[in-house]
Design an enzyme around this catalytic site. Structure first.
Site, PDB file in Angstrom:
ATOM      1  CD  GLN A 123      -2.715   1.091   2.548  1.00 42.16           C
ATOM      2  OE1 GLN A 123      -3.775   0.494   2.392  1.00 42.16           O
ATOM      3  NE2 GLN A 123      -2.360   1.616   3.700  1.00 42.16           N
ATOM      4  N   GLY A 124       0.772   2.057  -1.048  1.00 42.82           N
ATOM      5  CA  GLY A 124       1.601   3.254  -1.158  1.00 42.82           C
ATOM      6  C   GLY A 124       0.827   4.503  -0.789  1.00 42.82           C
ATOM      7  CB  SER A 158       4.518  -3.282   4.916  1.00 46.33           C
ATOM      8  OG  SER A 158       4.662  -2.461   6.049  1.00 46.33           O
ATOM      9  CD  GLU A 241      -4.312  -0.472   8.359  1.00 47.24           C
ATOM     10  OE1 GLU A 241      -3.148  -0.800   8.500  1.00 47.24           O
ATOM     11  OE2 GLU A 241      -4.660   0.607   7.855  1.00 47.24           O
ATOM     12  CD  GLU A 367       1.966  11.509  19.509  1.00 46.43           C
ATOM     13  OE1 GLU A 367       2.066  10.643  18.612  1.00 46.43           O
ATOM     14  OE2 GLU A 367       2.504  11.388  20.617  1.00 46.43           O
TER      15      GLU A 367
END
Lengths: 383, 394
Positions: A123-124, A158, A241, A367
């Site tokens: 996944q880019g 990844s 996800e 965050e």
């Protein structure tokens, strides 16, 4: 309480467990290249045995059923200390998005090989200058006849070095407001102009890569969803996800904690064990509390709900994970050097500790999750 | 904001919440704080509403409800800072009401436990001789206002009349306005009735403790949730630098972390309540987990709430101070998180050692769907260590 498992799902679990007894590959190659190949084979074995494809439409090679069955399989894999299939990014992240937004042609083309592990996906999304602020991404895709031409750079991708395909977010309308000019493209990484450079991580693994796109042509038929609506598709991905991955990770952490306590009993004197008992108890409490959250996660998955609650769960899972693996690190006799005969498998616990520190960074930093909780759950704005 | 319960849980909680809101509004609470006498009228209304009949079986004239409803009540008493021995009375009413000598109506009940060890002072103890109860250095919340005292005398668990002249009650000072700690010595008071003896005594003890842990955990949840709400309201209304302080990210992130803690407390309480209702094999462990997690969590939320409120939170004028002190006293009640985490850690390590010796027992990764019934985790034999002020029954 509506317990998440039906009788059929309980039987299903026992079937998976029985099958895994003999099927778990006991020896995986150490070297990453061979290891990844072995995990692809493992995915095919799992698929052929009927354990992959639950919750996926049957016209795309799925098995129907619900995502709960797929979760059961992942939990049983963790329980049996079996490896996860190679194409986890596709199964948990990219694939559900494709299945949701695909045209029938796209679904028939992309989903079956993704389930079987014949085609690996990455996944880019992130770029060097667009991490937490994903919508600022600057990779361009210019329409040219029946193609898009992509130029730009992605990072933290990844398993890109083993992937045939990458789901790329690229800016297709530079004039539009930043969320409105982005499209979601399915890119063949063997195309001319693609260069993948693996990055070695803090753990020593080379799990993620940089990808460079230099005028890479992508056929228009590989546009997922509508033109310039890629942000909506990407946000759906992040919520697809989240919840199942949280549950899988929770199971992995519980299994690791049980292994850790067993190793501690071998390695530490009764006096030392007693000194650290309170901390062991605090980790156990966090794990049980996270599991209590898990019941609600399953309910939310069932109802198809997504939202800021996922961020609450990611934050709490991160707390849990970091507490457990900090305990593991702190009971090692030496934190970065390991004797071969150590009762505690130091190398593994250092690795898991380091990886746990990434939990508050990947998939949206803590965050960012706190921003989501404050903004969307608590209704606090910027004034 | 939506931090809400679901289904029947929501209905019961809403009913308890609205009852208290009507009979115990903030104005009544402030009025009460002036003399802090036992709130008799509130107690009678709670009795009329059936709170003390919740756990009494329908066949015995009660409401036949479960831990879930009992915990909905204590979550509400925590949320609204309601004073009185609700946990003791709700948990013990089923046993005490069966005694012929204890009267038929609802009574104020107080369970006595050994006062914690302080320095070299002896632990409290209690015993029965010749049909009379002798005890020294016992402690109990609201014992000074109770009708009946429940004494765990080891072999048996018995009831004595609190107003008997051989019962000596010494109220203690305290900073949490909503509790009334009290030391009790008993010098041969007659037994009103025996709740349990022989083999039934440890069973009763375990059942009482399980319920009390989950109910106290739920009370802590109510306390913590209210502190989060107060902090959120304050952050939205307080302006500095021309903006609400809740618009600053530093404050937002603190509130987000408080939310994560409160939501995890809620989930763990809910699961422990269901396990207690179903008499699940893991109900005792989950009750302990719930008490440990809410004890640490409410403390954490209290400290964060104080920081969000700033100086005003440090004044007695601000209700936050009441909640913060309540969180601290409930943290100690029935064993604090330190004691329970140590007990839980020891039991976890003992289980791990046993499984390491027995070879590779499969780890338990199955519990999201269908809870495993794990034998052998003898958590109920473990007690929190008594070096804290944890109020464990003797």
């Amino acid at each position: 309480m509506d317990l998440p498992a039906t009788e059929e799902q309980r039987r299903f679990r026992l079937d998976v467990r029985a099958w895994l007894t003999d099927a778990v590959p006991r020896h995986l190659p150490q070297a990453l290249d061979e290891r990844f190949q072995a995990l692809r084979t493992w995915q095919r074995t799992l698929y052929d045995a009927g354990w992959i494809g639950w919750g996926w439409p049957s016209e795309y090679g799925g098995r129907g059923g619900s995502v709960v069955e797929q979760l059961v399989v992942y939990q049983e894999l963790a329980r049996a200390r079996a490896p996860m299939p190679a194409g986890l990014v596709a199964l948990e992240v990219v694939g559900p998005t494709i299945a949701h937004y695909a045209t029938p042609d796209q679904g028939r083309r992309f989903v079956p090989p993704l389930l079987r592990g014949d085609e690996i996906w990455s996944q880019g999304f992130s770029e060097p200058d667009s991490g937490s602020d994903l919508a600022s991404l600057s990779t361009r895709a210019v329409e040219d006849g029946e193609s898009f031409v992509i130029t730009g750079q992605k990072v933290w991708t990844s398993w890109a070095q083993y992937s045939q395909w990458c789901a790329v977010l690229a800016r297709t309308d530079p004039e539009a407001k930043r969320h409105d000019g982005i499209s979601y493209l399915l890119v063949d990484l063997s195309s001319p102009g693609v260069e993948v450079r693996p990055l070695v991580q803090l753990t020593g693994d080379a799990e993620f890569s940089e990808i460079f796109f230099d005028s890479v042509r992508v056929p228009r038929s590989n546009l997922l969803g509508a033109l310039n609506e890629g942000w909506k598709v990407a946000m759906a991905t992040l919520s697809f996800e989240r919840a199942p991955a949280l549950l899988r990770r929770l199971t992995e952490i519980r299994v690791a904690f049980e292994e850790l306590t067993r190793e501690m009993c071998d390695a530490l004197s009764p006096e030392d064990l007693d000194l650290i008992a309170e901390r062991v108890g605090r980790c156990r409490v966090l794990i049980e509390a996270m599991e209590a959250r898990g019941y609600r996660i399953v309910d939310r998955i069932r109802r198809g709900e997504r939202g800021p609650e996922d961020s609450v769960d990611k934050l709490f899972l991160t707390r849990t994970e970091q507490a457990v693996f900090a305990l593991a690190l702190d009971v090692l006799p030496d934190r970065t050097a390991f004797a071969p005969d150590d009762a505690l498998t130091g190398r593994r616990w250092l690795h898991d500790y380091l990886f746990s520190r990434a939990a508050s960074i990947y998939g949206g930093t803590s965050e960012i999750q706190r921003n989501i909780v404050a903004g969307r759950l608590l209704g606090l704005g910027r004034d | 904001m939506t931090l809400e319960r679901e289904g029947i849980e929501r209905e019961v909680a809403a009913a308890a919440d609205s009852l208290i809101a009507s009979v115990w509004p903030v104005t009544a609470r402030r009025e009460w704080l002036r003399d802090r006498a036992f709130p008799v009228r509130l107690w009678e209304q709670a009795a009329d509403s059936g709170w003390f009949d919740l756990l009494i079986p329908e066949a015995e004239g009660g409401l036949g409800r479960s831990a879930i409803e009992a915990c909905a009540v204590t979550e509400a008493t925590g949320r609204h800072l309601v004073p009185g021995p609700f946990v003791d009375t709700i948990v013990l009413s089923p046993a005490v009401r069966r005694l012929s000598g204890a009267g038929s109506g609802p009574a104020i009940l107080c369970l006595l436990h050994a006062a914690g060890t302080r320095g070299r002072a002896a632990n409290g103890h209690a015993g029965v001789r010749g049909g009379a109860v002798f005890a020294q250095r016992l402690a109990g919340e609201w014992a000074v206002s109770a009708d009946h005292l429940v004494v765990d005398a080891g072999e048996s668990v018995v009831v004595v009349d609190a107003s008997d002249e051989r019962v000596h009650r010494t109220p203690l000072d305290g900073r949490d306005a909503f509790r009334q700690p009290c030391l009790v010595d008993i010098d041969g008071a007659p037994i009103v009735g025996v709740i349990a003896d022989g083999r039934a005594a440890p069973e009763l003890r375990a059942a009482v403790r399980r319920l009390a842990l989950v109910m106290t955990a739920s009370e802590l949840l109510g306390v913590a949730h209210r502190m989060l709400e107060m902090s959120l309201e304050y952050a939205m209304n307080r302006h500095q630098f021309g903006r609400s302080i809740g618009s600053f990210q530093a404050v937002q992130h603190r509130l987000a972390d408080m939310t994560v803690t409160v939501e995890s407390m809620r989930s763990v309480c809910y699961l422990a309540q269901v396990a207690a209702r179903d008499d699940d094999a893991e109900a005792d462990t989950l009750a302990i987990v719930a008490k440990a997690h809410t004890s640490a969590g409410a403390r954490e939320v209290a400290e964060a709430a104080l920081q969000v409120h700033g100086g005003i939170g440090f004044t007695a004028d601000c209700d936050l101070s009441l909640y913060l002190l309540r969180a601290l006293s409930l943290q100690s009640a029935w064993g604090d998180d330190r004691a329970w985490c140590r007990a839980l850690g020891r039991s976890t390590l003992a289980t791990a050692a046993a499984s390491a010796e027995a070879g590779s027992t499969p780890p338990n990764g199955e519990r999201i769907h269908g809870r495993a019934r794990r034998p052998g985790e003898a958590i109920m034999q473990l007690r929190p260590s008594t070096d804290g002020a944890g109020g464990e029954p003797t």
